[in-house]
Design an enzyme around this catalytic site. Structure first.
Site, PDB file in Angstrom:
ATOM      1  N   GLY A   1       3.019  54.542  19.331  1.00  0.00           N
ATOM      2  CA  GLY A   1       3.849  53.679  20.164  1.00  0.00           C
ATOM      3  C   GLY A   1       5.322  54.031  20.041  1.00  0.00           C
ATOM      4  N   ALA A   2       5.631  55.335  20.050  1.00  0.00           N
ATOM      5  CA  ALA A   2       6.964  55.795  19.659  1.00  0.00           C
ATOM      6  C   ALA A   2       7.971  55.838  20.798  1.00  0.00           C
ATOM      7  CB  ALA A   2       6.854  57.192  19.036  1.00  0.00           C
ATOM      8  N   ASN A   3       7.568  55.530  22.022  1.00  0.00           N
ATOM      9  CA  ASN A   3       8.500  55.712  23.129  1.00  0.00           C
ATOM     10  C   ASN A   3       9.371  54.499  23.412  1.00  0.00           C
ATOM     11  OD1 ASN A   3       5.705  54.898  24.299  1.00  0.00           O
ATOM     12  ND2 ASN A   3       7.154  54.233  25.872  1.00  0.00           N
TER      13      ASN A   3
ATOM     14  N   GLY B   1      10.784  50.258  21.800  1.00  0.00           N
ATOM     15  CA  GLY B   1      10.748  49.190  20.816  1.00  0.00           C
ATOM     16  C   GLY B   1      10.836  49.663  19.385  1.00  0.00           C
TER      17      GLY B   1
ATOM     18  N   GLY C   1       8.732  51.418  17.661  1.00  0.00           N
ATOM     19  CA  GLY C   1       8.344  52.807  17.473  1.00  0.00           C
ATOM     20  C   GLY C   1       9.480  53.766  17.769  1.00  0.00           C
TER      21      GLY C   1
ATOM     22  N   SER D   1       1.783  41.531  11.464  1.00  0.00           N
ATOM     23  CA  SER D   1       2.666  40.503  12.012  1.00  0.00           C
ATOM     24  C   SER D   1       2.654  39.305  11.085  1.00  0.00           C
ATOM     25  CB  SER D   1       2.180  40.074  13.407  1.00  0.00           C
ATOM     26  OG  SER D   1       2.799  38.870  13.827  1.00  0.00           O
TER      27      SER D   1
ATOM     28  N   TYR E   1      -4.851  38.132  19.467  1.00  0.00           N
ATOM     29  CA  TYR E   1      -3.759  38.954  18.955  1.00  0.00           C
ATOM     30  C   TYR E   1      -3.588  38.717  17.457  1.00  0.00           C
ATOM     31  CZ  TYR E   1       0.958  40.517  17.858  1.00  0.00           C
ATOM     32  OH  TYR E   1       2.038  41.124  17.252  1.00  0.00           O
TER      33      TYR E   1
END
Length: 333
Positions: free
Chosen positions: A25-27, A29, A31, A162, A187
């Site tokens: 998820g690096a693209n 936020g 990440g 979380s 979630y």
């Protein structure tokens, strides 16, 4: 908490030159903030992203925002974009195979990506989307890459959970949500699964005599696309609009996972989160895992189920003799 932790920021990250990191998820936020900080300290970062175009755009933005310190200081040479859809186990296997083919070692794996409170959706393999992407995908990815992490060289697996994991329980009899599906409850369940996995991985690595650290982190309340890209209805209104002014920025929210990934004093099995009120914002500090996250029977049951659902089985060394072989290799690759 030590004074160093109270003041800890990305300037305290040790030199990462020569180290290879994978960030899911690096693209955007958390990440993206994690990728930026690691790359600026010299690491080669593999951006594991679902959308390669967005990954390339992230690389372009990171490169543009940092002028070269030297003619040979090319940040883009240390940033590598690869496609990974964590909800699809076939994509996880393809990604892991590509990384193993092109890299002889991996120093840090940051299991960061996640999806939050979408309408009930099933993954390509038929699993509830949040459980599939947030937990099963990271469980499989870690198992398939663990053999690349050298033992005794400050190798780390960082799993992002979380603060909501403390509100959750694992509904083993309805993990797909076929009988009762509540977006936020599922979630929270996936985030508890992250916590159980990260702690159990630490326990198993320690029992095997491995020097690889499994460390956990949570970002508190941080404004990212997580609150707006998937949720609908009340969760989207609450987290994406009404409470957004109270959220910290991704650069601050990423500090606990960066601390877990790089601080010499971060030890396996620990959870790091913000030090502010209710752990919603602040500097990184060691915080408590929910009792359910460290329950041995819950951990055994989730681990065995995850192996079954992903067809990835961890083969851990059995003590010091095995450590000389250089690591761990999963079956089911």
């Amino acid at each position: 908490m030590t004074r160093q932790q109270q003041n800890w920021n990305t300037g305290h990250i040790p030199d990462q030159t020569g180290r290879v990191c994978v960030v899911t998820g690096a693209n955007s936020g958390l990440g993206l903030a994690t990728t930026r900080a690691l790359a600026h300290r010299g690491a080669h970062v593999v951006l594991a992203v679902r959308d390669e175009a967005k990954g390339r755009s992230a690389v372009a933005s990171l490169t543009a925002e940092r002028p070269r310190a030297r003619p040979d200081d090319r940040l883009d040479d240390r940033l590598e974009v690869r496609r990974l859809d964590l909800a699809d186990l076939d994509s996880v296997r393809a990604f892991a195979a590509g990384v193993r083919a092109d890299h002889s070692r991996l120093d840090v794996l940051v299991n960061n990506a996640g999806v939050m409170a979408p309408p009930r959706t099933l993954s390509p393999q038929g699993h509830e989307l949040q459980f599939a992407a947030n937990h099963l995908g990271h469980f499989a990815l870690t198992g398939l890459l663990l053999g690349l992490l050298p033992d005794g060289a400050d190798s780390r697996v960082v799993t992002v959970t979380s603060v909501n994991h403390r509100q959750a329980r694992l509904s083993f009899d309805d993990l797909s949500g076929g009988r009762t599906y509540r977006p936020m409850a599922f979630y929270n369940q996936s985030k508890l699964a992250n916590a159980v996995f990260g702690h159990e991985l630490h326990r198993r690595l320690a029992a095997a005599g491995s020097g690889i650290r499994s460390v956990l982190a949570h970002p508190g309340y941080t404004a990212t696309r997580l609150q707006t890209s998937s949720p609908t209805g009340l969760p989207k209104l609450l987290f994406g609009r009404l409470l957004k002014p109270l959220a910290q920025r991704p650069a601050q929210g990423a500090l606990p996972q960066l601390y877990a990934a790089t601080a010499p004093e971060a030890t396996g099995g620990d959870l790091f989160g913000p030090d502010g009120t209710a752990e919603l914002r602040g500097a990184p500090e060691r915080v408590a895992l929910a009792p359910r996250a460290t329950d041995p029977e819950t951990a055994r049951r989730l681990w065995e189920l995850s192996e079954e659902l992903t067809d990835v089985r961890y083969e851990l060394p059995t003590g010091a003799q095995e450590r000389t072989r250089g690591g761990l290799s999963p079956s089911g690759a």
